[in-house]
Design a protein around this motif. Structure first.
Motif, mmCIF file in Angstrom:
data_model
loop_
_atom_site.group_PDB
_atom_site.id
_atom_site.type_symbol
_atom_site.label_atom_id
_atom_site.label_comp_id
_atom_site.label_asym_id
_atom_site.label_seq_id
_atom_site.Cartn_x
_atom_site.Cartn_y
_atom_site.Cartn_z
ATOM 1 N N UNK A 125 1.951 22.800 -69.269
ATOM 2 C CA UNK A 125 2.792 23.815 -69.910
ATOM 3 C C UNK A 125 3.701 23.196 -70.959
ATOM 4 N N UNK A 126 4.286 22.048 -70.635
ATOM 5 C CA UNK A 126 5.171 21.398 -71.602
ATOM 6 C C UNK A 126 4.394 20.935 -72.828
ATOM 7 N N UNK A 127 3.214 20.355 -72.621
ATOM 8 C CA UNK A 127 2.437 19.863 -73.751
ATOM 9 C C UNK A 127 2.041 21.002 -74.688
ATOM 10 N N UNK A 128 1.754 22.156 -74.122
ATOM 11 C CA UNK A 128 1.434 23.325 -74.956
ATOM 12 C C UNK A 128 2.667 23.756 -75.750
ATOM 13 N N UNK A 129 3.828 23.761 -75.083
ATOM 14 C CA UNK A 129 5.085 24.106 -75.753
ATOM 15 C C UNK A 129 5.381 23.094 -76.856
ATOM 16 N N UNK A 134 6.381 21.788 -82.594
ATOM 17 C CA UNK A 134 6.264 20.725 -83.590
ATOM 18 C C UNK A 134 5.481 21.167 -84.820
ATOM 19 N N UNK A 135 5.126 22.437 -84.891
ATOM 20 C CA UNK A 135 4.464 22.932 -86.084
ATOM 21 C C UNK A 135 5.481 23.048 -87.219
ATOM 22 N N UNK A 136 5.226 22.420 -88.370
ATOM 23 C CA UNK A 136 6.192 22.415 -89.473
ATOM 24 C C UNK A 136 6.628 23.810 -89.923
#
Length: 244
Positions: A125-129, A134-136
């Motif tokens: 879940x954290x990695x998906x968040x 982190x998308x510019x």
């Protein structure tokens, strides 16, 4: 003796003056005598943009400027709480922003340094968040919002993160050993330093006849946590808070 200092996971905020006081003493009394200081993320509890010039943030910036103006280099790797720190902060403090993974020469020992959140692959879940925030384009949109809105959003996100972490096992929130090994092999080094997990320890192991070392930095919740490295090796140390 020449030495380099590493810290992470201070989570500085106006609500914890004891942490701030310990940090400022550390900067004034210790960092000025070091070869360099590396901050491996989560310096702040939250960072909503370099335009947030609150008195507290100005106070922290001044602590960095006092060190860098004396010629001590300070390097910073973003954490999961302060990944919005940008070039304006760097210019105002003299701090050098590094990539999320960096290889440094630590007194003759090539060492991979990072915050550590990217090593926790079991926390799906954290990695998906993380991939989302982190998308510019999303960061640019967030920075266009008024500061008051950003503060509310950040507070809501911190509360949600705290609630979610209470439901997760300790194993999920720790590093994935296979990912640690993969990153070491990819970088072509045998030593790693990171924070994030709040589990200070010096891990050593062998694989295929090669010795490896992974040093985990501690958090600053109950006391300061400092890694001091020299040509003789590395030592995890603590710094006491002064309760007024």
């Amino acid at each position: 003796m020449p030495h380099t200092l590493f810290i992470a996971d201070l989570h500085l905020s106006p609500t914890r003056p004891d942490i701030t006081d310990c940090f400022e003493r550390f900067m004034q009394q210790e960092v000025i005598h070091a070869d360099a200081l590396y901050v491996l993320g989560d310096l702040f509890e939250a960072w909503i943009g370099d335009d947030d010039n609150s008195p507290f943030h100005q106070q922290i910036k001044a602590a960095f400027s006092a060190v860098t103006e004396r010629g001590v280099p300070v390097y910073f790797i973003h954490g999961n709480r302060d990944f919005m720190i940008g070039q304006r902060f760097a210019m105002e403090t003299g701090v050098t922003l590094l990539n999320e993974l960096e290889c440094i020469d630590l007194y003759g020992t090539p060492t991979l340094i990072l915050h550590g959140d990217t090593l926790c692959l079991e926390d799906i879940d954290y990695q998906a968040f993380r991939r989302k925030v982190h998308q510019p384009w999303l960061q640019r949109l967030f920075l266009c919002l008024p500061l008051t809105w950003r503060r509310k959003i950040a507070a809501k996100m911190r509360a949600g993160s705290a609630n979610a972490n209470q439901q997760k096992s300790s194993t999920i929130m720790d590093v994935t050993p296979q990912e640690v090994q993969r990153q070491l092999d990819k970088a072509g080094v045998t030593n790693m330093i990171h924070g994030h997990t709040h589990r200070p320890h010096i891990h050593q192991w062998h694989q295929h006849g090669t010795a490896y070392q992974r040093i985990v930095l501690g958090d600053w919740y109950d006391h300061g946590s400092v890694l001091m490295c020299s040509a003789q090796g590395c030592d995890l140390q603590t710094r006491n808070f002064i309760h007024r």
